[in-house]
Design a protein around this motif. Structure first.
Motif, PDB file in Angstrom:
ATOM      1  N   THR A   1      -0.136 -16.726 -37.589  1.00  0.00           N
ATOM      2  CA  THR A   1       1.067 -16.933 -38.409  1.00  0.00           C
ATOM      3  C   THR A   1       1.058 -15.991 -39.607  1.00  0.00           C
ATOM      4  O   THR A   1       2.103 -15.464 -40.004  1.00  0.00           O
ATOM      5  N   GLU A   2      -0.137 -15.771 -40.174  1.00  0.00           N
ATOM      6  CA  GLU A   2      -0.251 -14.858 -41.325  1.00  0.00           C
ATOM      7  C   GLU A   2       0.237 -13.461 -40.962  1.00  0.00           C
ATOM      8  O   GLU A   2       0.911 -12.798 -41.748  1.00  0.00           O
ATOM      9  N   VAL A   3      -0.113 -13.022 -39.767  1.00  0.00           N
ATOM     10  CA  VAL A   3       0.291 -11.689 -39.316  1.00  0.00           C
ATOM     11  C   VAL A   3       1.769 -11.702 -38.914  1.00  0.00           C
ATOM     12  O   VAL A   3       2.489 -10.710 -39.079  1.00  0.00           O
ATOM     13  N   LEU A   4       2.209 -12.842 -38.404  1.00  0.00           N
ATOM     14  CA  LEU A   4       3.566 -12.953 -37.861  1.00  0.00           C
ATOM     15  C   LEU A   4       4.644 -12.954 -38.947  1.00  0.00           C
ATOM     16  O   LEU A   4       5.711 -12.351 -38.757  1.00  0.00           O
TER      17      LEU A   4
ATOM     18  N   GLN B   1       9.949 -11.228 -41.158  1.00  0.00           N
ATOM     19  CA  GLN B   1      10.745 -10.732 -42.293  1.00  0.00           C
ATOM     20  C   GLN B   1      11.338  -9.352 -41.994  1.00  0.00           C
ATOM     21  O   GLN B   1      12.450  -9.049 -42.413  1.00  0.00           O
ATOM     22  N   GLU B   2      10.600  -8.531 -41.259  1.00  0.00           N
ATOM     23  CA  GLU B   2      11.131  -7.213 -40.879  1.00  0.00           C
ATOM     24  C   GLU B   2      12.385  -7.354 -40.032  1.00  0.00           C
ATOM     25  O   GLU B   2      13.302  -6.545 -40.120  1.00  0.00           O
TER      26      GLU B   2
ATOM     27  N   ASN C   1       2.933 -10.703 -29.426  1.00  0.00           N
ATOM     28  CA  ASN C   1       1.847 -11.016 -28.493  1.00  0.00           C
ATOM     29  C   ASN C   1       0.528 -10.558 -29.085  1.00  0.00           C
ATOM     30  O   ASN C   1       0.383  -9.420 -29.518  1.00  0.00           O
ATOM     31  N   SER C   2      -0.460 -11.460 -29.075  1.00  0.00           N
ATOM     32  CA  SER C   2      -1.808 -11.147 -29.574  1.00  0.00           C
ATOM     33  C   SER C   2      -2.820 -11.497 -28.483  1.00  0.00           C
ATOM     34  O   SER C   2      -2.792 -12.611 -27.951  1.00  0.00           O
ATOM     35  N   TYR C   3      -3.726 -10.578 -28.206  1.00  0.00           N
ATOM     36  CA  TYR C   3      -4.750 -10.801 -27.184  1.00  0.00           C
ATOM     37  C   TYR C   3      -6.063 -11.228 -27.847  1.00  0.00           C
ATOM     38  O   TYR C   3      -6.481 -10.636 -28.848  1.00  0.00           O
ATOM     39  N   VAL C   4      -6.698 -12.260 -27.276  1.00  0.00           N
ATOM     40  CA  VAL C   4      -8.000 -12.718 -27.779  1.00  0.00           C
ATOM     41  C   VAL C   4      -9.036 -12.454 -26.685  1.00  0.00           C
ATOM     42  O   VAL C   4      -9.041 -13.116 -25.638  1.00  0.00           O
ATOM     43  N   ASP C   5      -9.870 -11.468 -26.955  1.00  0.00           N
ATOM     44  CA  ASP C   5     -10.850 -10.986 -25.987  1.00  0.00           C
ATOM     45  C   ASP C   5     -11.790 -12.103 -25.510  1.00  0.00           C
ATOM     46  O   ASP C   5     -12.087 -12.222 -24.320  1.00  0.00           O
ATOM     47  N   ALA C   6     -12.254 -12.936 -26.437  1.00  0.00           N
ATOM     48  CA  ALA C   6     -13.290 -13.939 -26.133  1.00  0.00           C
ATOM     49  C   ALA C   6     -12.845 -14.913 -25.044  1.00  0.00           C
ATOM     50  O   ALA C   6     -13.683 -15.439 -24.297  1.00  0.00           O
ATOM     51  N   ILE C   7     -11.546 -15.171 -24.942  1.00  0.00           N
ATOM     52  CA  ILE C   7     -11.065 -16.108 -23.916  1.00  0.00           C
ATOM     53  C   ILE C   7     -10.119 -15.428 -22.923  1.00  0.00           C
ATOM     54  O   ILE C   7      -9.500 -16.090 -22.085  1.00  0.00           O
ATOM     55  N   ASP C   8     -10.022 -14.104 -23.010  1.00  0.00           N
ATOM     56  CA  ASP C   8      -9.200 -13.316 -22.086  1.00  0.00           C
ATOM     57  C   ASP C   8      -7.795 -13.909 -21.942  1.00  0.00           C
ATOM     58  O   ASP C   8      -7.291 -14.110 -20.836  1.00  0.00           O
TER      59      ASP C   8
ATOM     60  N   MET D   1      -1.412  -7.599 -33.225  1.00  0.00           N
ATOM     61  CA  MET D   1      -0.210  -8.259 -32.699  1.00  0.00           C
ATOM     62  C   MET D   1       0.809  -7.189 -32.297  1.00  0.00           C
ATOM     63  O   MET D   1       1.156  -6.336 -33.103  1.00  0.00           O
ATOM     64  N   LYS D   2       1.238  -7.267 -31.037  1.00  0.00           N
ATOM     65  CA  LYS D   2       2.241  -6.311 -30.559  1.00  0.00           C
ATOM     66  C   LYS D   2       3.615  -6.969 -30.582  1.00  0.00           C
ATOM     67  O   LYS D   2       3.733  -8.176 -30.366  1.00  0.00           O
TER      68      LYS D   2
END
Ligand code: FE2
Ligand code: FE2
Length: 214
Positions: free
Chosen positions: A45-48, A53-54, A14-21, A1-2
């Motif tokens: 959401t887990e990563v977010l 919090q940051e 932003n997170s990219y999912v290769d399988a669905i481009d 996640m960027k």
């Protein structure tokens, strides 16, 4: 996640999912009362959550806007509520009904098209959005002071994002919405009419780069 700070008061995750481009966006708006735009699917959401919090520290996350009922828009809502039990989900009546069917019944703020909501310094306005599933009524949301449209699955781009903010022409963007996206002539025309009446400077879509308008 960027993570990108796309405006002084708006963060993009932003997170990219290769399988669905396709890449998936969540936005954190500091109003200064913080609002999240979409939860992402639960693994996002887990990563977010640590990233939120940051940014906001121990402050509560007061609102999450859910434009329509789909996993990338609200799949992580139950998880988010574990961390922010008081969070209010802003959504349409139909989305609220769907959430109830999944046992999420508290702290739902139902809004209707044309409703306005002043939160901190920001003025949010809601517009009817015929989202894909059965053309159910979802919502897109404008922040009127800055002219920012959180456009959900409208104005999206596939692929990875090269820059967090690209330039585009609003007239072309609206013209390019077609029956593939909104498969009802009547709903499509109404949406285009509603969008054309807005004074917009930025589009913040649910997928792909943000767009600065000219
Ligand atoms: Fe969607
Ligand atoms: Fe989406």
């Amino acid at each position: 996640m960027k993570e990108y700070k796309v405006m002084d008061n708006v963060y993009l995750f932003n997170s990219y999912v290769d399988a669905i481009d396709l890449s998936f966006n969540q936005f954190l708006v500091l109003t200064p009362i913080p609002m999240l735009i979409h939860t992402g699917a639960i693994d996002r959401t887990e990563v977010l959550i640590p990233k939120i919090q940051e940014v906001i520290g121990s402050s509560p996350l007061e609102y999450v806007f859910i434009s329509h009922f789909e996993s990338d828009e609200c799949g992580g809502l139950a998880l988010l509520k574990n961390y922010y039990p008081q969070i209010k989900a802003i959504c349409s009546q139909i989305t609220a009904r769907q959430l109830m069917g999944f046992g999420i019944t508290s702290n739902i703020a139902v809004v209707n098209p044309q409703d306005k909501m002043k939160i901190g310094d920001s003025l949010f306005e809601f517009i009817s959005y015929p989202s894909e599933m059965h053309l159910w009524e979802g919502l897109i949301m404008v922040e009127a002071n800055q002219g920012i449209l959180y456009s959900s699955d409208l104005f999206i781009r596939t692929g990875t994002i090269q820059k967090s903010m690209e330039n585009s022409a609003i007239n072309e963007e609206i013209q390019n919405i077609n029956l593939h996206k909104v498969p009802s002539q009547e709903a499509l025309e109404r949406l285009k009419r509603d969008l054309s009446a807005l004074h917009l400077n930025y589009l913040m879509p649910g997928h792909g780069p943000c767009l600065k308008l000219f």
